[in-house]
Structures are given as C-alpha cells and as structure tokens.
Design a protein around this motif. Structure first.
Motif, PDB file in Angstrom:
ATOM      1  N   GLY A  36       0.793  -1.353  -0.355  1.00  0.00           N
ATOM      2  CA  GLY A  36      -0.176  -0.011   0.014  1.00  0.00           C
ATOM      3  C   GLY A  36       0.872   1.441  -0.297  1.00  0.00           C
ATOM      4  O   GLY A  36       0.240   2.846   0.118  1.00  0.00           O
ATOM      5  N   PHE A  63      -2.331   1.442  -7.590  1.00  0.00           N
ATOM      6  CA  PHE A  63      -3.511   1.293  -7.105  1.00  0.00           C
ATOM      7  C   PHE A  63      -4.717   1.282  -7.053  1.00  0.00           C
ATOM      8  O   PHE A  63      -4.836   0.080  -6.921  1.00  0.00           O
ATOM      9  N   PHE A  69      -7.240  -2.862  -4.026  1.00  0.00           N
ATOM     10  CA  PHE A  69      -7.413  -1.848  -3.259  1.00  0.00           C
ATOM     11  C   PHE A  69      -9.072  -1.129  -3.764  1.00  0.00           C
ATOM     12  O   PHE A  69      -9.006  -1.482  -4.575  1.00  0.00           O
ATOM     13  N   VAL A  82      -6.288   7.505  -1.256  1.00  0.00           N
ATOM     14  CA  VAL A  82      -5.128   7.772  -1.157  1.00  0.00           C
ATOM     15  C   VAL A  82      -4.093   9.309  -0.455  1.00  0.00           C
ATOM     16  O   VAL A  82      -5.167  10.293  -0.578  1.00  0.00           O
ATOM     17  N   ALA A 193      -4.202   3.852   1.074  1.00  0.00           N
ATOM     18  CA  ALA A 193      -2.635   3.453   0.013  1.00  0.00           C
ATOM     19  C   ALA A 193      -2.119   4.741   0.474  1.00  0.00           C
ATOM     20  O   ALA A 193      -2.886   5.894   0.240  1.00  0.00           O
TER      21      ALA A 193
END
Length: 761
Positions: A36, A63, A69, A82, A193
């Motif tokens: 991640g 990602f 994800f 993110v 992430a």
C-alpha cells in the motif's frame, strides 16, 4: 611488489569506484516492501521533472489496478483512498491523477508546494529533458526559467483544485488493511494507500569543518544580487554549485569554486563550459580550484587544502555556500519499516546465514563431497536420488519395461535421474527458463530478448539435455561401441563404474564451460588429449577473439551458465552489488584463484611426465582435492562458486562469484584490457543520476565514465545491458572501435529511450 601494484592498477584499480546513494528500495511503479506504500519522484533515482510527474501519476494508477485496493470515493469518509506525502511535482501529479479518478485523497506538505523549485536561484534555466516525453497524467513543463515554471505548476495545481494540508508526517504504520500517517502534531491520518513524494528532502550534507556553524555559511542561493561586491566561496561540483557560481559572477560577485575532484563531471555540459569560460576570462571573477577542500571557516577568510600537495591556502571570504547535496530522509523510511538500499538488519544476516547453510548442504549433497573435519553428510541429510529411478524401473507393464530398458529415452532418463546432479541441473535449467521469460516480459528491449533466449537455449540444450539424456541414450544404443563413435566417446567421456550410464558424460559441460571454469577436464590422472585440445582452443583462441571484438560479456553475458542464472534469477537483485574502492580491490581475488589454477595445472603436467608416484603428482593431489579446506575442489569449486556464489544471491546480487572469484573471468579480464568493446556515452544527455551505476551487478561506476563522455572500458563489464536499459535519457550505447578507432554501434538496441527515438524519427 611494484610490478604487482602496477599490474593491479592496470587491470582493476585505475577505474572509478564511486558508491551508490542510499534510497528506499522500490520496484515497478514505486512499489515498496510495505503493502500500500509507493515512492515516487526523486526517490526513484531520476531527478527530472517529467519523470517525477510520470511516476506520481503511475503510482496512483498502479493502486487502482490492485485487487486489494477498494476505494470508497466518498469525500465524507474519514479514511482516505490515497494519502500523498509531499507537494512537489510528483506529489501534485499523483494528486491530479487521484482527482481525475475521483478518489478521496489529500496532499500533506510541511512547507509549501514545489518548495524545491522555489528555492532555485532567481532566473535559473529549466531543462525539461526528454523533450518529446509526455508524462502520464498530463502535466506539462513548457517554461524555461524558474519563475515561469513555478507559475505554470501553480496554475496546474489550481486547475485540479488541489489544496495541500499543512502537516509534517513523521512515519507511516500499517494496521490491518489501513495505513496510519503519524503527524508531528495531532491525530494520525488513516488511508488505504500512500504515495510518498517527499523527494530527497533530508538534511543538507555537512562539510564537517570548524566554522561551519557561522551565519555566513548557507546551503542554498536565492537571489545572487544580495551578494554583489562580496567574496564568495562555493563548495561543490554538481549543477547546483555550477549554476550558483555562474549566477553570482553575473551579479558582480567575486567567486571561488572549490571541488574535491580533478575535474567537473557532474554538471550539464553547458554549465561546465560556462564555468571554464568564466574561470579563464581576464576579469578574474571566478577562481576554479579543483582538487581542493575547505578545512576551516573564519569570519573573514577560508582555509583551502590541496588534495594533491596537502598544502593549505587562506583566502579572503565574506560568504560560503556549501552546495554538496542533501542526505535522503532515510530515518523517515526506517521508521515506516520501508527497506533502504544497503541497510542490513539482524533479519538480513539471519536470512542470509540460513540460505548459505542451505547451499552448504546442497552442494555437499550434489557433489558427494565430505564436509571438512566432519566427513560425509549423515543419511538423514542425504536423500537418495535413486529412489525415484528405482520406483520407475519397478513399475509393471509396458511403462515399467520402458524405464528398465536403457536404450529407450525413458530408460536413459531413469538412470540419469539416479544421481543428485541430474536434479540439480534440471532445477537450474528450469529456473533459468522461468525467470528468463519473466526478464523478457519485464525488460522489453531487442537486446535483452535475444540475449535471454540465447542463455536459456545454451543452458537447456548443451548443459542439460546433451550430457544427461542425448549422449547417454546414444551410448545405450551402441553409438560408442566401435569405430569413430568409440574413439569419440573414449576421448571425451571415459568409461567408469560409478556413473549409472557407464561413462563420464558430465565432461560435456566442457564444450561450453572453458578452462579454468571447467577445470576437471584438465585436472585428470592421465591427460585427456581431446579435452586439452578443445579447452586450449576455447580458452586461448576463441575467447580472446570474441572478447577482442565484443568484450568479456560475449561469454559471461551470453553463454556461461553462471551468467545465465545471474541474468535471470538474479535480474531483480542486481542493485544489491556493493560498490566502492574497497570492493574494487576485492576484484583482485580472482587473479589469486587464477594463479592457483595455473599453478595446479603446471604441477599436473609435471606429474604426468614424472609419473603417478612423483612429488609433483602428490602435490597436485593435495592441492586439487585433499588439502583440508584449501584444496581447489572444495574451496574454489564447492565453497566459493557454490556455497557463497549462490548463497549470497538474494543479499549481494547474483554476480558475486563472477565478479570476485571466477578464475575464467579473471583470465578474461586480462583479455578484455585489449578489447575494442566499449559502452559509449553521449555526454550532453547525462544528468548524473547514477542509475547506471546503481544497477550494475559488477560494481562498475558507469556514471563516472558517462558524465565525462568517456567510453566505458572497465574489464568487469558482462554486457548485461542493465545500465543501457535503465538510463532514463538514453545516454549509453553498446559498441566497439573499428580499426580506425571509430565507434561502431551494436545493431541490437539495448536502450528503450533510443528505440523510441528511432521509432519516431
């Protein structure tokens, strides 16, 4: 001793031996060891604006391609899809991509957006190479000076409605499926992430001299006109130092530029030319002092020491700029459990030790050798390789009869499969093929494709199928019973009782592996004239000729089985090879091993002449196989080539044996000093990013050739093409000099940058 020193310098020690900067270990699209987290921008090793933007956008796309994800895309969600740490070019590029993909994201910046660029000197020219590159994500760079570039970047940030959050992130920790960004103040931020885009924003490197703490010492230049009329010392040899010197001179400042090396190689060619022009002009505004370094800073003076004469000189001085770079923020990565190149923890040593022990067992089992001072492995550590063969031969019916009949292919295989070497070579060949296919898919250049298929073919056909299946099968079918066939087999594969196929077909490795790598076709009780002739032609005729034209890598990188495994299984580990002067000195170990092999061969020849009971034969036997620990068979073939050569693979790269200890490589290093092969460099493209050096698993400091525009001629080169393939600006090319010493470039393209340029032209 003087001769040995001159020889060592001629062969190895004269070449540059720069080290590789420590950076976080990152794979494709910035992937790290922590799930991640991806690193982008300068942290990938390439300090170019377009590459920084490209890596930022690609990380976000990567990602989205991960099955784990699962973004919420809900701006009210307390968990970010993110989190982006850093508001530089790569961070904003990642944010723009996240905005385009409708992700829930935030950018965290401890200072201000594009702070590195803002801190450039006023009016600094901007170079946006490669000129035809369009970064992923659509960021553009059309400005030619710093101030215009900042405005251009700010406009793109505002268009994407990106407002960075002011916060300093101290570390990242993973808890379950989420990542926690620990701030210096306040509650942690939670994300699915994380993109780390902080650049090499660590502390400025120190001069480590008295007076460095004075207020007159700076680490960056903002406005050159502030120092008009003053006497300034700049310490450094990169673009920052060169551009600062140029800007200050143009602002009417009297400048001294001190650099510890003999020439300026790191700056762009146009900066080097400008420095040379200013330093040679009659107004004497710029004094270029190479091979010097400051030793003390006083209120009104600075002391410089000559690295050549060790004499000191005191010069008048008002201001000092120490422009010697920054240390990457390594502690941030370590706190976040991200692996850093060159860091060696307890788990590193324990893991390596365990694998070395495994290789210690494997090579004693495979070779049937006794462990020094212990004896043969106990039964519980010596699995019987003949068990499967016996089981196959005891099958009933037609299939069982096929396995029992050595004249059938299955029967031949069942007999070969009763020895450890069969399983070892089968596994070795399978690994070369499997990881070779991966290498071809990952590194998509014509050179790597052809090279890897060649390595796979050589390993599978003449180094496995020929000695383990084809030659024994022919023998079981009477091909060697009489006539020319019998002469051929008796000459190259003597009859023996210990081999289930009745002859020493393993000697066929000698058709590919030349002496002294394959020493045992020469180290025999009686001379095997066929192998002595074949080996002599290989080692002393064929190899010098191909090395003369194509370099040592024509064998090491295209034919040798050791090279086959290093270029396939070892492909993702090449960056782990240590670099630096002390490791370059260790290159000479191979010369010692080569001398050992030559001495044994001389003694062996004398023993053949004097007879089996002679002193020479006794010395040979002791040196080749009986002397505890230090006999050639155990110390060189088993321990150095096997246990350490492969035991260190995943920790110090796959070329440890090839670089440091292989006696054939040591001999070819001598041949390579007379080779016409070179890696040519287009200096004006070189940005001194050091990527080429960092991926060299022979430890060559390639950048130190490239940024001078010099052809690389270090004999260690194995033509793997990693440097050429990895160069972000297409600086490097394989080639050779013709008889008139004109460069002739290889037809197989090894550079993806050059390939793209050629395709567009």
């Amino acid at each position: 001793m003087n001769f040995l020193k001159r020889y060592a310098n001629w062969l190895h020690l004269q070449w540059p031996a720069g080290k590789v900067e420590k950076l976080p270990l990152a794979g494709e699209d910035g992937e790290t060891n922590v799930e991640g987290i991806r690193v982008v921008g300068d942290l990938t090793g390439i300090p170019l604006l377009k590459f920084s933007a490209d890596t930022g956008a690609k990380a976000v796309r990567a990602f989205l391609e991960e099955s784990r994800f699962e973004p919420s895309r809900d701006p009210e969600d307390k968990i970010l899809d993110v989190a982006i740490i850093g508001g530089g070019v790569s961070g904003i590029a990642a944010a723009r991509e996240a905005r385009q993909k409708k992700l829930h994201f935030a950018v965290f910046e401890s200072k201000e957006s594009f702070s590195t660029i803002r801190n450039f000197p006023k009016g600094k020219p901007i170079f946006t190479y490669p000129t035809d590159m369009e970064p992923t994500g659509g960021m553009h760079f059309r400005s030619e000076v710093k101030e215009d570039l900042v405005e251009e970047l700010e406009a793109q940030q505002q268009d994407a409605q990106i407002e960075p959050v002011s916060a300093k992130i101290e570390s990242i920790t993973r808890q379950g499926d989420h990542l926690f960004l620990n701030k210096d103040e306040g509650e942690p931020v939670v994300a699915r992430a994380v993109v780390v885009a902080i650049g090499r924003s660590g502390n400025h490197r120190k001069l480590e001299i008295p007076g460095e703490e004075k207020d007159k010492v700076f680490n960056r230049l903002h406005d050159p006109k502030e120092f008009t009329g003053q006497k300034v010392l700049i310490v450094g040899g990169g673009d920052s130092a060169a551009e600062a010197a140029i800007a200050l001179v143009e602002a009417g400042v009297e400048v001294t530029l001190s650099y510890r090396k003999a020439e300026l190689t790191r700056p762009k060619p146009e900066n080097v030319e400008k420095i040379k022009s200013l330093s040679s002009s009659s107004d004497e505004k710029l004094a270029l002092k190479l091979e010097t370094e400051p030793t003390a800073i006083h209120d009104d003076a600075v002391v410089l020491r000559s690295r050549q004469s060790d004499q000191e000189e005191t010069i008048e001085n008002d201001v000092v700029f120490a422009l010697i770079g920054r240390e990457p923020p390594l502690e941030f990565f370590r706190r976040s459990k991200l692996k850093v190149l060159g860091d060696r923890s307890l788990s590193f040593w324990l893991g390596m030790g365990a694998f070395v022990l495994f290789c210690f067992w494997l090579y004693h089992w495979k070779g049937g050798k006794p462990v020094p001072f212990y004896g043969y492995l106990p039964n519980w550590l010596s699995p019987n390789p003949g068990a499967l063969s016996n089981w196959l031969q005891n099958l009933s019916g037609t299939i069982g009869s096929w396995f029992r009949d050595p004249a059938t292919l299955l029967g031949t295989v069942s007999r070969s499969a009763s020895t450890p070497s069969f399983y070892y070579t089968l596994a070795y060949s399978a690994v070369v093929v499997i990881f070779g296919i991966r290498r071809i898919r990952y590194r998509k250049t014509p050179y790597i494709t052809v090279q890897t298929y060649t390595l796979m073919a050589v390993q599978v056909l003449p180094l496995f199928i020929l000695p383990e299946i084809i030659l024994p099968w022919l023998g079981h079918n009477g091909a060697y019973d009489s006539g020319l066939g019998k002469w051929f087999a008796d000459t190259f594969f003597p009859s023996v009782n210990y081999d289930p196929n009745g002859r020493e077909y393993w000697r066929a490795y000698g058709f590919i592996l030349a002496w002294p790598l394959m020493a045992w076709n020469w180290f025999t009780a009686q001379p095997l004239w066929g192998w002595l002739i074949v080996g002599s032609i290989q080692t002393f005729v064929i190899l010098p000729l191909i090395i003369r034209r194509w370099g040592k890598g024509a064998y090491c990188g295209w034919i040798c089985s050791c090279g086959a495994l290093a270029e396939t299984l070892g492909d993702r580990h090449r960056h782990k090879m240590p670099h630096g002067p002390k490791w370059n000195r260790l290159n000479l170990l191979g010369q010692g091993i080569l001398a050992f092999a030559i001495l044994l061969m001389i003694v062996r020849i004398v023993g053949w002449i004097a007879g089996p009971d002679s002193l020479a034969s006794w010395i040979f036997t002791e040196g080749a196989s009986k002397l505890p620990l230090l006999n050639y068979g155990w110390f060189v073939d088993l321990f150095l080539a096997g246990v350490l050569g492969y035991g260190l693979y995943f920790w110090f790269s796959g070329r440890m044996w090839c670089r440091f200890a292989c006696p054939l490589a040591a001999l070819m290093h001598i041949y390579a000093r007379f080779s016409r092969f070179r890696i040519f460099a287009e200096k004006k493209k070189c940005i001194s990013c050091n990527v080429c050096t960092s991926v060299c698993h022979q430890g060559i400091d390639i950048m130190n050739f490239a940024n001078k525009g010099l052809p690389m001629e270090d004999p260690e080169c194995v033509r793997c093409s990693a440097c050429v393939q990895s160069c972000p600006t297409g600086v490097l090319s394989f080639g050779r000099y013709d008889k008139e010493m004109r460069p002739v470039y290889d037809l197989l393209n090894a550079s993806p940058v050059q390939k793209n340029e050629n395709d567009k032209s």
